[in-house]
Design a protein around this motif. Structure first.
Motif, mmCIF file in Angstrom:
data_model
loop_
_atom_site.group_PDB
_atom_site.id
_atom_site.type_symbol
_atom_site.label_atom_id
_atom_site.label_comp_id
_atom_site.label_asym_id
_atom_site.label_seq_id
_atom_site.Cartn_x
_atom_site.Cartn_y
_atom_site.Cartn_z
ATOM 1 N N TRP A 161 0.820 -1.209 0.000
ATOM 2 C CA TRP A 161 0.000 0.000 0.000
ATOM 3 C C TRP A 161 0.859 1.267 0.000
ATOM 4 O O TRP A 161 0.459 2.298 -0.539
ATOM 5 C CB TRP A 161 -0.934 0.015 1.211
ATOM 6 N N SER A 164 3.356 1.775 -4.037
ATOM 7 C CA SER A 164 2.569 1.387 -5.207
ATOM 8 C C SER A 164 3.279 1.687 -6.516
ATOM 9 O O SER A 164 2.980 1.082 -7.551
ATOM 10 C CB SER A 164 1.223 2.111 -5.198
ATOM 11 N N SER A 178 -7.722 0.754 -8.085
ATOM 12 C CA SER A 178 -7.010 0.103 -6.985
ATOM 13 C C SER A 178 -7.984 -0.428 -5.944
ATOM 14 O O SER A 178 -8.988 0.220 -5.617
ATOM 15 C CB SER A 178 -6.051 1.100 -6.330
ATOM 16 N N ARG A 192 -2.159 -4.124 -2.203
ATOM 17 C CA ARG A 192 -3.184 -3.548 -3.064
ATOM 18 C C ARG A 192 -3.079 -4.150 -4.464
ATOM 19 O O ARG A 192 -1.984 -4.433 -4.952
ATOM 20 C CB ARG A 192 -3.034 -2.021 -3.161
ATOM 21 N N VAL A 194 -3.592 -3.368 -8.267
ATOM 22 C CA VAL A 194 -3.581 -2.152 -9.074
ATOM 23 C C VAL A 194 -3.756 -2.514 -10.544
ATOM 24 O O VAL A 194 -2.978 -3.302 -11.100
ATOM 25 C CB VAL A 194 -2.250 -1.384 -8.871
#
Length: 206
Positions: A161, A164, A178, A192, A194
């Motif tokens: 997180w 990124s 995201s 995360r 993405v």
């Protein structure tokens, strides 16, 4: 009392307890079903109000809140035609905004402007479709100012997180979607998912 009487009495008590337990279970089940139905009903009404507010925003050329106490407002509508997925994007990434739709992360440009626009949403609601998205998918964005931009997905990755690699000022015109990883997780973690999409040149303005 005879032994037979005691056995019969004990059986009656057990049957009563089972009946009471079943009744309680049924009541709890109905309550939970009622709560689930209420949640879905509220979500459906909220989406209707968001759609109406977004349409008014485009028509009037100004931000329009879907209801007075909401601390955000519609800024765009995102559509992924292949998946039949669509959502109204809200300003900011506060908890209240993300409860009702994807949020446009502050500090990133509007979709279609130079740089990287970032939309974030919960993995189990408005961005649940990210699990089915693939490279080459078309992503359409209509902004509250009436401008439309077509993007094409060119990659997906899992990142921490706080690392990124997203650059809001990157050269070109980009869109990032995201959400939390893993997509089937139930608790928030440090990763995360993405999805990156690049703008194509057939941009139009109404």
């Amino acid at each position: 009392m005879t032994a037979t009487g005691r056995i019969r009495g004990g059986g009656a008590v057990r049957r009563l307890l089972v009946t009471v337990a079943a009744g309680i279970g049924l009541a709890v089940g109905l309550l939970l079903c009622g709560q689930a139905a209420w949640i879905h009903a509220k979500a459906a009404v909220a989406q209707l109000l968001l759609d109406q507010a977004f349409a008014r925003s485009v028509a009037e050329g100004r931000p329009v809140k879907p209801w007075a106490w909401l601390d955000t407002w519609p800024v765009a509508r995102i559509t992924v035609p292949r998946l039949g997925a669509a959502a109204v994007v809200l300003a900011g990434d506060s908890g209240q905004a993300l409860a009702f739709g994807p949020g446009h992360v502050p500090g990133t440009p509007q979709a279609g402007d130079p740089g990287t626009a970032v939309y974030a949403a919960h993995r189990d609601t408005h961005f649940a479709f990210l699990g089915a998205i693939r490279a080459g998918d078309e992503v359409l964005v209509e902004r509250h100012d009436g401008r439309r931009q077509r993007f094409v997905v060119d990659g997906m990755r899992v990142v921490p997180w706080n690392a990124s690699g997203i650059d809001a000022q990157a050269a070109g015109r980009w869109l990032v979607l995201s959400t939390c990883w893993p997509l089937d997780g139930r608790t928030e973690g440090p990763l995360r998912y993405v999805v990156t999409a690049r703008a194509v040149d057939d941009r139009t303005a109404d």
